[in-house]
Write an enzyme that holds these catalytic residues in place. Structure first.
Site, PDB file in Angstrom:
ATOM      1  N   ARG A  32       0.837  -1.208   0.000  1.00  0.00           N
ATOM      2  CA  ARG A  32       0.000   0.000   0.000  1.00  0.00           C
ATOM      3  C   ARG A  32       0.868   1.253   0.000  1.00  0.00           C
ATOM      4  NH1 ARG A  32      -5.014  -1.751   0.196  1.00  0.00           N
ATOM      5  NH2 ARG A  32      -5.281  -3.825   1.115  1.00  0.00           N
ATOM      6  N   ASP A  33       0.415   2.230  -0.796  1.00  0.00           N
ATOM      7  CA  ASP A  33       1.134   3.506  -0.854  1.00  0.00           C
ATOM      8  C   ASP A  33       1.055   4.186   0.518  1.00  0.00           C
ATOM      9  OD1 ASP A  33       1.964   5.548  -3.437  1.00  0.00           O
ATOM     10  OD2 ASP A  33       1.636   6.464  -1.458  1.00  0.00           O
ATOM     11  N   ILE A  34       2.162   4.754   0.943  1.00  0.00           N
ATOM     12  CA  ILE A  34       2.241   5.390   2.258  1.00  0.00           C
ATOM     13  C   ILE A  34       1.382   6.660   2.321  1.00  0.00           C
ATOM     14  CG2 ILE A  34       4.229   6.934   1.876  1.00  0.00           C
ATOM     15  CD1 ILE A  34       5.392   5.766   4.522  1.00  0.00           C
ATOM     16  N   ASN A  91       4.457   6.487 -13.675  1.00  0.00           N
ATOM     17  CA  ASN A  91       5.134   7.737 -13.998  1.00  0.00           C
ATOM     18  C   ASN A  91       6.560   7.433 -14.421  1.00  0.00           C
ATOM     19  OD1 ASN A  91       3.010   9.578 -13.255  1.00  0.00           O
ATOM     20  ND2 ASN A  91       3.450   9.064 -11.122  1.00  0.00           N
ATOM     21  N   GLU A  99       8.912  10.051  -8.669  1.00  0.00           N
ATOM     22  CA  GLU A  99       9.661  10.381  -7.438  1.00  0.00           C
ATOM     23  C   GLU A  99      10.638   9.277  -7.039  1.00  0.00           C
ATOM     24  OE1 GLU A  99       6.798  11.127  -4.377  1.00  0.00           O
ATOM     25  OE2 GLU A  99       5.946  12.846  -5.431  1.00  0.00           O
ATOM     26  N   HIS A 104       7.506   1.297 -10.886  1.00  0.00           N
ATOM     27  CA  HIS A 104       6.320   0.899 -10.115  1.00  0.00           C
ATOM     28  C   HIS A 104       5.064   1.285 -10.870  1.00  0.00           C
ATOM     29  CE1 HIS A 104       7.700   4.878  -8.801  1.00  0.00           C
ATOM     30  NE2 HIS A 104       6.426   5.215  -8.634  1.00  0.00           N
ATOM     31  N   HIS A 106       1.122   2.210 -10.113  1.00  0.00           N
ATOM     32  CA  HIS A 106       0.110   2.551  -9.120  1.00  0.00           C
ATOM     33  C   HIS A 106      -1.204   1.881  -9.521  1.00  0.00           C
ATOM     34  CE1 HIS A 106       2.229   6.267  -7.483  1.00  0.00           C
ATOM     35  NE2 HIS A 106       2.858   6.113  -8.633  1.00  0.00           N
TER      36      HIS A 106
END
Ligand code: 5GP
Length: 122
Positions: A32-34, A91, A99, A104, A106
């Site tokens: 899970r994204d932070i 991205n 970033e 990765h 999403h």
């Protein structure tokens, strides 16, 4: 761009920093994204050292490519997003504001996500 083995996702892969893991197999890790942007926001990363989608799609083996894409679909399905729908997004590079320099995808879901991209005023 050379791969930086000290990037945050490399550290997660090595178990040096924790993550909220939802799936792992030979080719991929999902967690899970932070800083979630939607009710469900999961990141899927390949286990190999690839900087970005450009690097991954140019240099990964057929098995890595197939295994990773299978993992993305599996994770979205297991998260219950196949029926209501979801968005997958990667991205790459500066214009996309990537970033973390480990490839990765999403997975966004759990709400109506609206149209894909809002055009920027010129
Ligand atoms: P990018 O802009 O590179 O496509 O997205 C990087 C994503 O990684 C961001 O959504 C950010 O919230 C997430 N992220 C950054 N550091 C961490 C971390 O240490 N743990 C987790 N789970 N997500 C992170």
């Amino acid at each position: 761009m050379a791969y930086d083995s000290e990037n945050i996702f490399a550290k997660i892969l090595r178990g040096e920093i924790p993550c909220d893991k939802v799936f792992e197999d030979d080719h991929a890790l999902a967690f899970r994204d932070i800083n979630p942007q939607t009710p469900t926001h999961i990141l899927v990363i390949p286990k190999g050292a690839y900087v970005s989608s450009d690097d991954f799609t140019a240099n990964a083996s057929e098995a890595e490519l197939a295994g990773f894409l299978r993992a993305v679909g599996h994770v979205a399905r297991e998260a219950g997003l196949a029926a209501p729908g979801y968005r997958m997004l990667a991205n790459h590079g500066a214009d996309a504001h990537q970033e973390v320099p480990h490839f990765h995808v999403h997975i966004f879901g759990g709400q109506n996500l609206g149209r894909m991209i809002k055009p920027v005023d010129k």
